[in-house]
Write an enzyme that holds these catalytic residues in place. Structure first.
Site, PDB file in Angstrom:
ATOM      1  N   GLY A   1       0.829  -1.199   0.000  1.00 51.35           N
ATOM      2  CA  GLY A   1       0.000   0.000   0.000  1.00 51.35           C
ATOM      3  C   GLY A   1       0.861   1.245   0.000  1.00 51.35           C
ATOM      4  O   GLY A   1       2.024   1.214   0.405  1.00 51.35           O
ATOM      5  N   CYS A   2       0.282   2.347  -0.449  1.00 52.89           N
ATOM      6  CA  CYS A   2       1.052   3.595  -0.559  1.00 52.89           C
ATOM      7  C   CYS A   2       1.434   4.126   0.811  1.00 52.89           C
ATOM      8  O   CYS A   2       2.597   4.449   1.065  1.00 52.89           O
ATOM      9  CB  CYS A   2       0.264   4.641  -1.352  1.00 52.89           C
ATOM     10  SG  CYS A   2      -1.420   4.918  -0.792  1.00 52.89           S
ATOM     11  N   TYR A   3       0.467   4.225   1.725  1.00 50.83           N
ATOM     12  CA  TYR A   3       0.794   4.666   3.081  1.00 50.83           C
ATOM     13  C   TYR A   3       1.763   3.685   3.737  1.00 50.83           C
ATOM     14  O   TYR A   3       2.686   4.078   4.438  1.00 50.83           O
ATOM     15  CB  TYR A   3      -0.471   4.728   3.941  1.00 50.83           C
ATOM     16  CG  TYR A   3      -1.364   5.920   3.734  1.00 50.83           C
ATOM     17  CD1 TYR A   3      -0.884   7.219   3.901  1.00 50.83           C
ATOM     18  CD2 TYR A   3      -2.717   5.756   3.424  1.00 50.83           C
ATOM     19  CE1 TYR A   3      -1.734   8.317   3.758  1.00 50.83           C
ATOM     20  CE2 TYR A   3      -3.564   6.851   3.283  1.00 50.83           C
ATOM     21  CZ  TYR A   3      -3.066   8.132   3.451  1.00 50.83           C
ATOM     22  OH  TYR A   3      -3.914   9.216   3.322  1.00 50.83           O
TER      23      TYR A   3
ATOM     24  N   SER B   1       5.286   4.207   2.742  1.00 50.01           N
ATOM     25  CA  SER B   1       5.819   5.419   3.346  1.00 50.01           C
ATOM     26  C   SER B   1       6.199   5.196   4.804  1.00 50.01           C
ATOM     27  O   SER B   1       7.245   5.647   5.276  1.00 50.01           O
ATOM     28  CB  SER B   1       4.755   6.517   3.208  1.00 50.01           C
ATOM     29  OG  SER B   1       5.044   7.613   4.002  1.00 50.01           O
TER      30      SER B   1
END
Lengths: 345, 345, 345, 345
Positions: free
Chosen positions: C147-149, C152
């Site tokens: 996932g993108c979050y 990060s």
């Protein structure tokens, strides 16, 4: 084969930064110098976190004798004197300022209300290849890179001027909207985020804006009388892109559309959309191309929507086209892959 | 004195929400009902955290017999039938849809390409007080509230049409730019933030947009021939505001400017800027007023920049003007203090 | 050498479009199919004017037997069944949905509150090369793209988890802000330009957001206890980019910073800024890299600012990294030049 | 009854313009002077088209003897000397700068790294009525108006500090995001639209930002030890609004939430949302209120989302609250109707 040594004078503005990006990935160019007066001694990366880590030097310290081609991204009146020095040192010049766009010092003075800083350099070929052709640009020592609005308007009007279809005595109306990078990177209160966000307005409308001079000069060369262009620039709350909505009265709407379609059929960096489609900034932002769309309306009016990225086809990528022509490279070298740099969104 | 009982049918769109805000602080009005089909049973506050906490009900449950004035914020073709019901119940109607703006069912069908849903209601006075005058609106039972673009264009062109100065056979060019709330609050992919941010484009340009019908109808009433309006709406990456840049060829530029200045000299909600100044969205966003600025250009062309807030003078505050005229209140009741609501920035 | 045949299932969302752009200029890949259910039969270019002109087909018609690697850009629960079909046809799979990120069906069900659609496929290697290493990914048949979050946050916390320096029992606070393309391209009223412009807010804060599952799973593999991550996603009024401000209490602030610096010293796509500098979205938007910056604060707290482009390192360019590892290409093939795609501004 | 004569010193910044707007419609106040050094001699309307048409004069020419209350919107170190002059002339002062917020010159010097310009004026009551109570503010001659971030953080933390529930030795984390008007209206390159649009980043994070001084001073007065606040301001790409996401470890999560709910139950300008709801900028932009929302998370952490408009409750409307208390008017005079100024959108 050796790479071509380039320098960018005035590298910290939006145009300079964009140009450095393009030259940095140009397969035949090398950046041998980047200049700035106010930021001399610091890295270009301090201007933008993705810029290459090159040390800025004052323009006076750029060794023009060792540079093949210099790009000038300076304010008008400051640029031409540097062009003169560079040419004297045997360096070719692409001037992105307005100094060399008008063929005579008189024209310059009429539109810029100041003396021309280096009239001896005039005239210089006007670097809009799709309009003036490649002949004056190939191998040239010095090229005047067109203004962003001027490029957008000329791409729409030049084929019509050439066609002779424009109705005599009717106004040519160019209602243009530009993202804020078109106004430069100087700290001005009117360009603060807090002032631009949520706002929108025209400025210098009518016959006031200086780009009218170069547009009418080039159209006159194609046979169109001067004095009829009405130009209304507007400041858009976005960063990049010019969209010009242009209204022309023509003797033959279909003929006018065909003239435009024919003019750009073989061009790699100017596209005319199929009739019925409409151009948007999304067609061009962060690409080197311009896109036109055509719509017939009432009273013999043809509406041409002309879009480009003001920092690319309106400035830096057009400068690279001119550079390529100057040094004998294929015109789109270093640019075409960028066409594929889809911006989603 | 008793307050006037109002209802807003279709309260969850941008226009409905804006209207509820205005009625909520109107000193003589009371909101007796707010409707929504899809959100019935929930609070209006669920639509916006600052909206009043009113329970939405289906339109069919609004007790028109107990309401003095109903505002219809419904899509076209859905609105007129409700107008008929409300009028039959003795309720006055301000219709913000397009259903009642054109005087005949034929005109409606020509522009909307569908049968008129309630031709028996036509014609109805067109609620643009500064153009049609107050006489047809004062005490009216039903008023058609103008379109947002139409208001912006008519305020600029009506005084010129009345003056007889517009050159016959020349196009009237309205290059208009609207914030996205003008497109409504329905979930459409093209209106997502990710699509609009950084983009800008025209749509329905030429003679295609439906607001041309009502603009030409009103201009014809002032003596101007139909068929010459060229209208290019564009979608601006901001929330509110319309800026129309309008180009008209006139027999006398100074006379045209004077006609506009005279027309609005006494108006409280339409201002003409001193010559030399230029209108911007910042002049009008979140206020009930429209502002015009005037510039003379080449070839007898007059450029009128006309700005308003599409949700206020383009919809809800104009509806309140009409409401006030309908019920015998001073026209700006509930609106003028808002002029002072400086938006900084 | 033959190019590698790829297909993108679900090509019309933001992730799909970005992935098509990357594959389109990948020197070793060929796009042999793009799918969409709702837009089948139309061109991908209708979704974005710069997308390649490829005809969309329904997923069921993609000939998996003729495809080498398929990318799945589908909603969770819809993706895994297609992964199963593709794998059965001998096709490798990079799944960009959440279906295969959690190692067990139980975990999936705990975080997604629905049955796992294809538990037989689990577990699958988690495709965050800089955290899990290349070994599980090289030559893999199926990779779960993070996932993108999660990407990060994991890039910031994994080296600290591995170092053993995080103080036991203290909360790990990830205050994350994402541009709106992170929410997808479905038409939802809450994502309209008119709702997002000028607004900003957190959602699903605390222990509610589903990405917590995959983050804690990967941190647990590095020895960190689960249950301490507090994750507050916020919706930013911009199109692209995630900036996570992460607060961790550590036994040794300098040691923690060194652990992060060491972890990424050799990485080409993850940079740690020199101490004293601070990461911004401008460091990463439209590039395939992530950037971290480190700041020591009170009470043993280390602040890590972690930035990436949610559509690139947070989705599509990470998928290309995984694709490259899968098929035996250098990991950054097709990506590194993009690092140079300076975005000015 | 006579109106109260006010003056705004430094009227051309965002705070000054907002304050003039509020005073202009305040029923008991009259604006008797507006000052600017750089724009002296011009109209305030030149700063914003909706500002009142008042002529700006230099501060030295404002006749303090004829003014009842003066508002100082000046940079720190420039403000206190003017406060001294005004007080000496018998004029009450609301100082919106940082000069008088810290009780001692030593504190000021520790946070502002410069000598205090007028230590003899210290201490002055801190004008956050909902935290310090009305007693020190009613009838005061001079009030220090709090910082925008400080207001946002103190409203969230003061009731918890007072409750004694905050776990000793744990960090107080305030992750704050502010619209760009919080950075002022001076022309700085970093605040240009072209730099802010599409970007987002933190600055001065950790223990660096000067607002920490006033926040810890006020919390210390409520019994909380200094040194634990970690404050991360971020620059949001929008014009107005601060959203602070605050993480505190408490002995009793429910007790902490109740303490906050109780603290503001009777307040007209500070609202705590029902549990389960989350605050957004849309709750407060262009209103004089602050809104809090509460969420319990892992490891005894309470998340408080605190929102306000940086130009209103963060500056100008709070100054009007203080003005009202100073002169004996009801605290919300001139402000409450603004609560109804729904912003749609």
């Amino acid at each position: 084969m050796e790479t071509i040594k380039t320098a960018v004078i005035g590298a910290t503005g939006y145009t300079g930064l964009q140009l450095v990006e393009l030259l940095d990935r140009h397969p035949e160019a090398e950046i041998a110098g980047v200049s700035s007066e106010s930021a001399a001694g610091t890295s270009l990366r301090d201007q933008h976190p993705l810029a290459p880590d090159l040390t800025l030097i004052p323009a006076a310290e750029v060794p023009f004798r060792e540079i093949d081609v210099v790009f000038l991204c300076l304010p008008h009146t400051q640029s031409a004197p540097v062009a003169g020095q560079a040419l004297a040192a045997g360096c070719k010049v692409v001037d992105l300022s307005a100094d060399l766009r008008l063929r005579t010092a008189e024209s310059f003075e009429a539109w810029y209300h100041t003396a021309h800083p280096a009239p001896g350099l005039l005239p210089v070929p006007y670097g809009l290849p799709e309009v003036v052709g490649r002949e004056p640009l190939m191998g040239a020592d010095c090229i005047a890179n067109p203004g962003c609005y001027a490029t957008s308007i000329l791409l729409a009007l030049a084929p019509l001027a050439r066609s002779g279809l424009i109705l005599e005595g009717t106004p040519l109306i160019a209602d243009c909207k530009s993202g804020v990078t078109g106004a430069g990177r100087k700290a001005k209160a009117s360009l603060l985020f807090g002032e631009v966000h949520g706002n929108f307005y025209p400025y210098s409308i009518g016959r006031a804006h200086r780009h009218i001079g170069e547009v009418e000069q080039e159209l006159a060369a194609l046979g169109l009388a001067e004095g009829h262009l009405i130009f209304s620039p507007h400041l858009l709350p976005t960063d990049r892109g010019i969209l010009s909505t242009i209204y022309v009265q023509v003797a033959d709407q279909d003929g006018g559309m065909t003239a435009l379609e024919e003019a750009y059929r073989e061009e790699l960096l100017v596209d005319v959309l199929p009739r019925g489609e409409i151009a948007s900034l999304a067609h061009v932002v962060r690409t080197p191309r311009a896109v036109l769309s055509l719509t017939a309306a009432a009273d013999s009016t043809l509406i041409i929507v002309s879009v480009l990225d003001n920092l690319m086809k309106g400035a830096a990528s057009q400068a690279v086209q001119n550079f390529n022509l100057m040094v004998g490279l294929p015109e789109t070298t270093g640019l075409i892959p960028a066409t594929h740099l889809v911006q989603v969104p």
